[in-house]
Design a protein around this motif. Structure first.
Motif, PDB file in Angstrom:
ATOM      1  N   LEU A   1      44.281  42.243  51.637  1.00  0.00           N
ATOM      2  CA  LEU A   1      43.072  42.739  50.964  1.00  0.00           C
ATOM      3  C   LEU A   1      41.912  41.767  51.138  1.00  0.00           C
ATOM      4  CD1 LEU A   1      44.275  44.154  47.526  1.00  0.00           C
ATOM      5  CD2 LEU A   1      42.853  45.338  49.195  1.00  0.00           C
ATOM      6  N   LEU A   2      42.183  40.486  50.902  1.00  0.00           N
ATOM      7  CA  LEU A   2      41.129  39.469  51.023  1.00  0.00           C
ATOM      8  C   LEU A   2      40.596  39.392  52.447  1.00  0.00           C
ATOM      9  CD1 LEU A   2      42.702  36.695  48.784  1.00  0.00           C
ATOM     10  CD2 LEU A   2      40.684  38.090  48.252  1.00  0.00           C
TER      11      LEU A   2
ATOM     12  N   ARG B   1      44.168  45.780  42.031  1.00  0.00           N
ATOM     13  CA  ARG B   1      44.387  44.476  42.677  1.00  0.00           C
ATOM     14  C   ARG B   1      43.061  43.761  42.937  1.00  0.00           C
ATOM     15  NH1 ARG B   1      49.201  42.659  45.789  1.00  0.00           N
ATOM     16  NH2 ARG B   1      50.875  44.108  45.281  1.00  0.00           N
ATOM     17  N   ILE B   2      42.088  44.498  43.442  1.00  0.00           N
ATOM     18  CA  ILE B   2      40.779  43.896  43.718  1.00  0.00           C
ATOM     19  C   ILE B   2      40.153  43.404  42.419  1.00  0.00           C
ATOM     20  CG2 ILE B   2      38.416  44.363  44.495  1.00  0.00           C
ATOM     21  CD1 ILE B   2      39.666  46.219  46.646  1.00  0.00           C
ATOM     22  N   GLN B   3      40.214  44.197  41.375  1.00  0.00           N
ATOM     23  CA  GLN B   3      39.666  43.784  40.081  1.00  0.00           C
ATOM     24  C   GLN B   3      40.381  42.549  39.535  1.00  0.00           C
ATOM     25  OE1 GLN B   3      40.087  47.561  38.048  1.00  0.00           O
ATOM     26  NE2 GLN B   3      37.937  48.103  38.426  1.00  0.00           N
ATOM     27  N   ARG B   4      41.698  42.464  39.742  1.00  0.00           N
ATOM     28  CA  ARG B   4      42.460  41.285  39.306  1.00  0.00           C
ATOM     29  C   ARG B   4      42.019  40.053  40.091  1.00  0.00           C
ATOM     30  NH1 ARG B   4      47.033  38.902  41.330  1.00  0.00           N
ATOM     31  NH2 ARG B   4      47.370  40.619  42.760  1.00  0.00           N
ATOM     32  N   LEU B   5      41.809  40.195  41.394  1.00  0.00           N
ATOM     33  CA  LEU B   5      41.355  39.075  42.225  1.00  0.00           C
ATOM     34  C   LEU B   5      39.940  38.637  41.835  1.00  0.00           C
ATOM     35  CD1 LEU B   5      42.779  40.329  45.637  1.00  0.00           C
ATOM     36  CD2 LEU B   5      43.575  38.331  44.335  1.00  0.00           C
TER      37      LEU B   5
ATOM     38  N   VAL C   1      39.304  34.561  42.507  1.00  0.00           N
ATOM     39  CA  VAL C   1      39.690  34.446  43.914  1.00  0.00           C
ATOM     40  C   VAL C   1      38.594  35.064  44.773  1.00  0.00           C
ATOM     41  CG1 VAL C   1      41.413  35.090  45.660  1.00  0.00           C
ATOM     42  CG2 VAL C   1      42.149  34.439  43.351  1.00  0.00           C
ATOM     43  N   ILE C   2      38.104  36.220  44.355  1.00  0.00           N
ATOM     44  CA  ILE C   2      36.924  36.823  44.982  1.00  0.00           C
ATOM     45  C   ILE C   2      35.733  36.333  44.175  1.00  0.00           C
ATOM     46  CG2 ILE C   2      35.676  38.947  45.497  1.00  0.00           C
ATOM     47  CD1 ILE C   2      38.401  40.334  45.805  1.00  0.00           C
TER      48      ILE C   2
END
Length: 159
Positions: free
Chosen positions: A14-15, A43-47, A52-53
């Motif tokens: 994803l990253l 997952r994106i929201q968690r990152l 991380v993001i």
């Protein structure tokens, strides 16, 4: 920054994808990493929540906006006390021409990435701002002739 579990293979994919295609639709991203759109979004929201993001931005072509000259400027400070370091850091934050600043080991203390319109603008920046900053002992500039490779994302592990 929130606590996050170790990044798994899907997180790393994803990253990597987001670094290349930050504007891709969630459904397209989900398909490329074999997730449902809702699981992908979670997952994106968690990152994002974990830091991380760090954010999203557009890469702007400097010449397209009238910024035709780039330089890397090495700076050495006269003193290395916390007050001098803090003062220089505060000054750098206020200079729009400096797009990145790194504290270094070795014979120079900082490396500045400076982006300006032309040599005249660089001269003004150097004389009016950088050399007037208290605590600057030495400055050495190198101009970019051409970009061979620019930042294209971090070299993430394959997972």
């Amino acid at each position: 920054m929130a606590e996050i579990a170790p990044l798994d293979r899907t997180d790393l994919r994803l990253l990597a994808l987001l670094q290349r295609e930050g504007r891709a639709a969630n459904t397209d991203i989900a398909a490329q990493v074999n997730l449902s759109p809702s699981a992908c979004l979670r997952r994106i929201q968690r990152l994002e929540a974990a830091g991380v993001i760090a954010g999203y931005s557009a890469r702007v072509e400097p010449k397209a906006v009238g910024l035709g000259l780039q330089a890397f400027v090495r700076v050495q400070l006269e003193k290395h006390g916390q007050t001098s370091i803090d003062h220089f850091g505060d000054s750098v934050q206020a200079w729009d021409e400096v797009v990145a600043c790194y504290a270094l080991t070795g014979d120079m203390d900082y490396l500045l990435h400076v982006v300006v319109q032309d040599l005249e603008h660089f001269s003004q920046f150097l004389l009016d701002k950088l050399l007037n900053a208290s605590g600057v002992a030495d400055v050495n500039s190198s101009f970019v002739l051409r970009a061979v490779k620019t930042f294209g994302g971090l070299p993430l592990p394959k997972g």
